[in-house]
Design a protein around this motif. Structure first.
Motif, PDB file in Angstrom:
ATOM      1  N   ALA A   1      -0.851   3.523 -12.808  1.00  0.00           N
ATOM      2  CA  ALA A   1       0.410   3.564 -12.175  1.00  0.00           C
ATOM      3  C   ALA A   1       0.795   4.918 -11.977  1.00  0.00           C
ATOM      4  N   PHE A   2       0.673   5.663 -12.796  1.00  0.00           N
ATOM      5  CA  PHE A   2       1.012   6.970 -12.956  1.00  0.00           C
ATOM      6  C   PHE A   2       0.240   7.771 -11.809  1.00  0.00           C
TER       7      PHE A   2
ATOM      8  N   ARG B   1      -1.255   6.522  -9.194  1.00  0.00           N
ATOM      9  CA  ARG B   1      -1.038   6.165  -7.766  1.00  0.00           C
ATOM     10  C   ARG B   1       0.505   6.358  -7.386  1.00  0.00           C
ATOM     11  N   ARG B   2       1.510   6.267  -8.338  1.00  0.00           N
ATOM     12  CA  ARG B   2       2.722   6.054  -7.767  1.00  0.00           C
ATOM     13  C   ARG B   2       3.819   7.333  -8.166  1.00  0.00           C
TER      14      ARG B   2
END
Lengths: 97, 252, 93
Positions: C76-77, C79-80
């Protein structure tokens, strides 16, 4: 002896961590601390003989919520200024010195 | 630099507010600690709680795990309402105004894609294991659902258009399935002449396992949909609403 | 034997606490995230040691879940939250 030392250190770290999560100015830091808090919380549930809750905490508190918060942070920052968090981080700390 | 200045002025304005807030939370924390210490030190009337009553009735519940017996048999009504809460959460999230899609890297690098290829089947396997283990030890529908939800989140993170390419009706039915099945079991028990959510002893194990499988599927889907944010739109709908699809890998 | 396993787990817990300082001080977001990723690995090791030390094999399931979901936050880190060479921001920074 060692077991109670483990428990006491775990408890103290949890409280200390919770304090930092609540008082952190930087949201990204708070999110990372919250992920770590979930991990230590799962360890505490294991020590409290509640493996069911530890499983749920491991899956929800540490995994899903962390990803959700990071994504929410991204949405907030990109919505407000179209700027990535990392830059703000670095520049602000430079400015503080 | 503009963002930095804004952040700095906000921080100095909020500092006094935050110190007041932290003082208040410190007082509340001290009160809570004192209450917990008092509760821990004074022996209650029944130190064993309800554990012995749960154990006494465990043979009738259809499962071997105490927690599962409480969640899906003795207090199945609570679990039904929890399913309803999740359903309501999805309904609320979907009724919000559609948010702008998150700008994310259109290109998935090979390390990430092979990680996802490796992890997602393992997550589904472990979810199934927790579901199966739930009848005799720790684990159960919610834990398995959380793992399935995590697998869904991983897929959403890898391909941002996953939710909008899925048929919306199917998604909605999948989310409702757990709740509907639970309600069907509850009403079916009444129709067969029992109480609301009362299982026959002979079929309790089957009913609980079926409920857990269906509920885990719905919980996983709900959690993944929560991560996706607002109700997924069809691509045509989005362009009609005047929102250019930002950062979905369509622009070069 | 229990105290030996728990003692090793305690050392790992202290490692986590030292890593927390990196999360608190870390100048960049990547430093903080990498430290949190270290905790995930450490947590798996602590849980396995506790499972051996107390003879409760159910704890291994918790370790399994951690091992699987530890990667989620970092994905998540990456990619986002963290972008190295993404598209330029449309508003001026």
């Amino acid at each position: 002896m060692v077991v109670s030392a483990f428990d006491i250190i775990l408890c103290l770290t949890l409280v200390w961590l919770a304090w930092h999560v609540l008082t952190s100015q930087d949201l990204f830091k708070a999110v990372v601390l919250f992920i770590s808090f979930g991990l230590l919380m799962a360890l505490s549930w294991v020590r409290l003989q509640a493996p069911d809750v530890a499983l749920a905490e491991a899956a929800i508190g540490s995994g899903l919520t962390g990803a959700l918060f990071l994504s929410a942070l991204r949405r907030m920052t990109s919505h407000r200024r179209g700027e990535r968090r990392l830059d703000c981080d670095e520049v602000r700390e430079d400015e503080g010195q | 630099m503009r963002c930095v200045k804004m952040k700095g002025s906000e921080a100095s304005g909020k500092r006094r507010h935050i110190s007041l807030l932290s003082l208040l939370s410190l007082v509340m924390l001290a009160g809570l600690s004192a209450a917990l210490a008092w509760a821990f030190l004074t022996p209650g009337p029944d130190p064993l709680g309800l554990a012995h009553r749960v154990d006494a009735a465990l043979a009738e519940s259809g499962v071997e795990s105490r927690v599962t017996a409480v969640l899906l048999n003795y207090r199945a009504y609570d679990t039904l309402l929890e399913c309803f809460v999740l359903f309501l959460g999805v309904a609320i999230v979907w009724s919000l105004q559609p948010s702008r899609p998150v700008r994310q890297e259109p290109r998935v690098d090979p390390v990430l894609s092979s990680l996802v290829r490796l992890l997602v089947p393992l997550m589904v396997l472990v979810g199934g294991y927790l579901l199966w283990a739930g009848s005799s030890q720790a684990g159960g529908a919610f834990q398995a659902g959380a793992i399935l939800g995590a697998a869904g989140v991983l897929l959403i993170l890898t391909s941002s258009r996953l939710l909008s390419t899925m048929p919306k009706g199917l998604l909605a039915w999948g989310i409702c399935l757990g709740l509907f099945f639970f309600l069907a079991v509850a009403v079916g028990a009444v129709a067969l002449g029992g109480n609301f959510l009362e299982y026959r002893r002979s079929s309790a194990t089957m009913i609980i396992i079926a409920l857990e499988v269906v509920a885990a599927f719905s919980i996983g889907l709900s959690l993944a949909v929560f991560f996706g944010g607002s109700r997924p739109e069809e691509p045509s709908e989005r362009t009609a609403a005047g929102r250019p699809p930002h950062g979905e890998g369509e622009e070069p | 034997m229990t105290s030996f396993y728990v003692g090793v787990a305690l050392v790992l817990l202290l490692t986590i606490i030292i890593g927390l300082l990196r999360v608190l001080w870390g100048p960049t977001a990547a430093d903080r995230m990498m430290a949190a990723q270290l905790f995930s690995t450490c947590g798996v090791a602590i849980l396995l040691l506790l499972a051996r030390g107390f003879g409760q094999l159910i704890i291994e399931d918790v370790a399994l879940v951690f091992a699987l979901l530890g990667a989620l936050a970092i994905v998540a880190f990456v990619r986002r939250a963290w972008k190295t060479d993404g598209p330029k921001p449309d508003k001026g920074a």
